[in-house]
Design an enzyme around this catalytic site. Structure first.
Site, PDB file in Angstrom:
ATOM      1  N   HIS A  18      36.861  14.878   8.993  1.00 59.87           N
ATOM      2  CA  HIS A  18      37.408  16.046   9.670  1.00 59.87           C
ATOM      3  C   HIS A  18      38.072  15.638  10.987  1.00 59.87           C
ATOM      4  O   HIS A  18      37.388  15.305  11.961  1.00 59.87           O
ATOM      5  CB  HIS A  18      36.269  17.064   9.910  1.00 59.87           C
ATOM      6  CG  HIS A  18      36.718  18.318  10.563  1.00 59.87           C
ATOM      7  ND1 HIS A  18      35.909  19.068  11.381  1.00 59.87           N
ATOM      8  CD2 HIS A  18      37.907  18.961  10.521  1.00 59.87           C
ATOM      9  CE1 HIS A  18      36.591  20.117  11.806  1.00 59.87           C
ATOM     10  NE2 HIS A  18      37.796  20.078  11.304  1.00 59.87           N
ATOM     11  N   ASN A  48      32.440  22.806  14.494  1.00 61.98           N
ATOM     12  CA  ASN A  48      32.683  24.236  14.271  1.00 61.98           C
ATOM     13  C   ASN A  48      31.416  25.077  14.328  1.00 61.98           C
ATOM     14  O   ASN A  48      31.479  26.275  14.582  1.00 61.98           O
ATOM     15  CB  ASN A  48      33.428  24.454  12.966  1.00 61.98           C
ATOM     16  CG  ASN A  48      34.886  24.075  13.127  1.00 61.98           C
ATOM     17  OD1 ASN A  48      35.460  24.281  14.192  1.00 61.98           O
ATOM     18  ND2 ASN A  48      35.480  23.514  12.100  1.00 61.98           N
TER      19      ASN A  48
HETATM   20  N1  CAA Z   1      51.313  14.482  19.056  1.00 61.66           N
HETATM   21  C1  CAA Z   1      51.358  13.487  19.949  1.00 61.66           C
HETATM   22  N2  CAA Z   1      51.062  13.646  21.256  1.00 61.66           N
HETATM   23  C2  CAA Z   1      50.754  14.895  21.685  1.00 61.66           C
HETATM   24  C3  CAA Z   1      50.700  15.998  20.807  1.00 61.66           C
HETATM   25  C4  CAA Z   1      51.001  15.747  19.433  1.00 61.66           C
HETATM   26  N3  CAA Z   1      50.943  16.703  18.526  1.00 61.66           N
HETATM   27  N4  CAA Z   1      50.328  17.094  21.508  1.00 61.66           N
HETATM   28  C5  CAA Z   1      50.164  16.701  22.784  1.00 61.66           C
HETATM   29  N5  CAA Z   1      50.412  15.380  22.902  1.00 61.66           N
HETATM   30  C6  CAA Z   1      50.251  14.554  24.090  1.00 61.66           C
HETATM   31  C7  CAA Z   1      51.264  14.819  25.159  1.00 61.66           C
HETATM   32  O1  CAA Z   1      52.398  14.031  24.979  1.00 61.66           O
HETATM   33  C8  CAA Z   1      50.501  14.436  26.422  1.00 61.66           C
HETATM   34  O2  CAA Z   1      50.477  13.034  26.556  1.00 61.66           O
HETATM   35  P1  CAA Z   1      50.154  12.291  27.998  1.00 61.66           P
HETATM   36  O3  CAA Z   1      48.724  12.607  28.326  1.00 61.66           O
HETATM   37  O4  CAA Z   1      50.366  10.843  27.701  1.00 61.66           O
HETATM   38  O5  CAA Z   1      51.120  12.873  28.972  1.00 61.66           O
HETATM   39  C9  CAA Z   1      49.088  14.879  26.119  1.00 61.66           C
HETATM   40  O6  CAA Z   1      48.988  14.927  24.687  1.00 61.66           O
HETATM   41  C10 CAA Z   1      48.790  16.219  26.704  1.00 61.66           C
HETATM   42  O7  CAA Z   1      49.733  17.160  26.209  1.00 61.66           O
HETATM   43  P2  CAA Z   1      50.587  18.170  27.113  1.00 61.66           P
HETATM   44  O8  CAA Z   1      50.873  17.564  28.443  1.00 61.66           O
HETATM   45  O9  CAA Z   1      51.727  18.673  26.284  1.00 61.66           O
HETATM   46  O10 CAA Z   1      49.678  19.444  27.270  1.00 61.66           O
HETATM   47  P3  CAA Z   1      48.214  19.597  27.771  1.00 61.66           P
HETATM   48  O11 CAA Z   1      47.859  18.647  28.835  1.00 61.66           O
HETATM   49  O12 CAA Z   1      48.110  21.051  27.979  1.00 61.66           O
HETATM   50  O13 CAA Z   1      47.344  19.194  26.486  1.00 61.66           O
HETATM   51  C11 CAA Z   1      46.249  19.594  24.432  1.00 61.66           C
HETATM   52  C12 CAA Z   1      47.527  19.805  25.232  1.00 61.66           C
HETATM   53  C13 CAA Z   1      46.092  18.112  24.116  1.00 61.66           C
HETATM   54  C14 CAA Z   1      46.439  20.364  23.131  1.00 61.66           C
HETATM   55  C15 CAA Z   1      45.045  20.101  25.298  1.00 61.66           C
HETATM   56  O14 CAA Z   1      45.286  21.415  25.728  1.00 61.66           O
HETATM   57  C16 CAA Z   1      43.749  20.097  24.532  1.00 61.66           C
HETATM   58  O15 CAA Z   1      43.095  19.077  24.414  1.00 61.66           O
HETATM   59  N6  CAA Z   1      43.331  21.283  24.023  1.00 61.66           N
HETATM   60  C17 CAA Z   1      42.117  21.438  23.255  1.00 61.66           C
HETATM   61  C18 CAA Z   1      42.355  20.955  21.857  1.00 61.66           C
HETATM   62  C19 CAA Z   1      41.134  21.126  20.992  1.00 61.66           C
HETATM   63  O16 CAA Z   1      40.080  21.585  21.388  1.00 61.66           O
HETATM   64  N7  CAA Z   1      41.315  20.718  19.731  1.00 61.66           N
HETATM   65  C20 CAA Z   1      40.275  20.850  18.762  1.00 61.66           C
HETATM   66  C21 CAA Z   1      40.469  22.109  18.027  1.00 61.66           C
HETATM   67  S1  CAA Z   1      39.207  22.344  16.863  1.00 61.66           S
HETATM   68  C22 CAA Z   1      39.729  21.530  15.547  1.00 61.66           C
HETATM   69  O17 CAA Z   1      40.771  20.960  15.457  1.00 61.66           O
HETATM   70  C23 CAA Z   1      38.784  21.545  14.435  1.00 61.66           C
HETATM   71  C24 CAA Z   1      38.712  22.712  13.571  1.00 61.66           C
HETATM   72  O18 CAA Z   1      38.234  22.576  12.465  1.00 61.66           O
HETATM   73  C25 CAA Z   1      39.134  24.069  13.952  1.00 61.66           C
END
Ligand code: CAA
Length: 281
Positions: free
Chosen positions: A139, A189
């Site tokens: 996952h 989750n």
């Molecule tokens: N691919 C590659 N790089 C990415 C990316 C992607 N899709 N999305 C973001 N990035 C990179 C950015 O380039 C940036 O890189 P640097 O640190 O080198 O600058 C970094 O990630 C941070 O992105 P942003 O600056 O655009 O934006 P942010 O600082 O607001 O971060 C985020 C965005 C990473 C999504 C952050 O908000 C975060 O960690 N959010 C929580 C995510 C989370 O909890 N995910 C789990 C969800 S639950 C799940 O997935 C399981 C389930 O079953 C439901």
């Protein structure tokens, strides 16, 4: 030795999974029934690789190399020769069981079949195949290229060898694993969805605005995004599907999905991907 990986489903998770395997040198066969979804996935992978290259996270040359390792197909038989497959289709049990029945007949003997399911029992998925010892949960978290964790779920019949080989893959992708037994919601989750659901109840009961609920949790508990913004990011349909798996699996009232979540999903407001959820995009 695992060199070729099949990814089933070219949606939000599937494109991220294909991205990271290809980035770390694996040949990837990406399968989806819809050509438009495959085209969209390849475009997204390209954009995310460009973003990583611009930030200096990967060398510029790796962008084309990574894309060159991915083949897209609408024909499931194109997965026949993969060594390892990761299924990442919609979170729907009958659909996943049907795919595993088909995959088991198509993919070569000895290959491991993994599911990226966030909540459906791995043991049940394994039971519809002729290789229940070689089925495991893998996952990934969204966004896959960024998030460090892979939750690895051992079904009742998963062999030690399958578990060990999956662990090697996680390390090759430079990710960390957390190992869970096969119970509803696994680890992440089980904890995350009740938190999000409770935030939705707080909104539903008029305790605070969406902005203040998110601000409270973001600045008050140091989360990168608030629970309602995170729900939009995951997809409200997915959040509801997982909440129902917890509710049905434990038969415990505390997991009941908030009626507001159900109503929003019925309205087609599934968060970022539809342009509307708790926020407008
Ligand atoms: N691919 C590659 N790089 C990415 C990316 C992607 N899709 N999305 C973001 N990035 C990179 C950015 O380039 C940036 O890189 P640097 O640190 O080198 O600058 C970094 O990630 C941070 O992105 P942003 O600056 O655009 O934006 P942010 O600082 O607001 O971060 C985020 C965005 C990473 C999504 C952050 O908000 C975060 O960690 N959010 C929580 C995510 C989370 O909890 N995910 C789990 C969800 S639950 C799940 O997935 C399981 C389930 O079953 C439901």
């Amino acid at each position: 030795m695992i060199t070729t990986v099949g990814v089933l489903g070219a949606g939000q998770m599937g494109n991220g999974i294909a991205h990271v395997f290809a980035q770390y040198g694996y040949k990837v066969v990406l399968f989806d029934i819809a050509q438009v979804q495959l085209d969209k996935a390849l475009k997204t992978i390209g954009q995310n690789l460009d973003r990583q290259a611009k930030k200096g996270a990967i060398p510029e040359t790796l962008v084309e190399e990574t894309l060159g390792r991915i083949t897209a197909t609408q024909d499931m038989t194109g997965l026949a020769d993969v060594d390892f497959a990761v299924e990442a289709v919609t979170e729907n049990e009958p659909l996943k069981l049907d795919i595993f029945r088909k995959l088991d007949r198509i993919i070569k003997e000895g290959a491991i079949l993994a599911s990226n399911t966030s909540s459906i029992p791995i043991t049940k998925i394994a039971s519809v195949t002729g290789r229940p010892d070689r089925v495991i949960g893998m996952h990934f978290m969204n966004p896959v290229p960024v998030m460090k964790l892979v939750e690895v779920i051992r079904g009742h019949t998963t062999s030690d060898d399958t578990f060990a080989r999956t662990g090697v893959l996680v390390a090759k992708l430079e990710k960390e694993m957390a190992v869970s037994q096969d119970y509803p919601g696994f680890i992440v989750n089980r904890v995350l969805i009740p938190m999000i659901n409770e935030a939705i109840f707080a909104l539903y009961e008029g305790i605070a605005s969406a902005e203040d609920i998110d601000k409270g949790m973001k600045l008050g508990t140091n989360q990168p995004m608030g629970p309602l913004a995170l729900a939009d990011f995951i997809g409200l349909d997915t959040v509801l599907a997982i909440a129902n798996v917890l509710y049905d699996g434990f038969k415990d009232q505390k997991y009941r999905p908030c009626p507001l979540l159900v109503k929003m999903v019925n309205a087609g407001d599934s968060g970022r991907k539809s342009g509307r959820g708790f926020y407008t995009y």
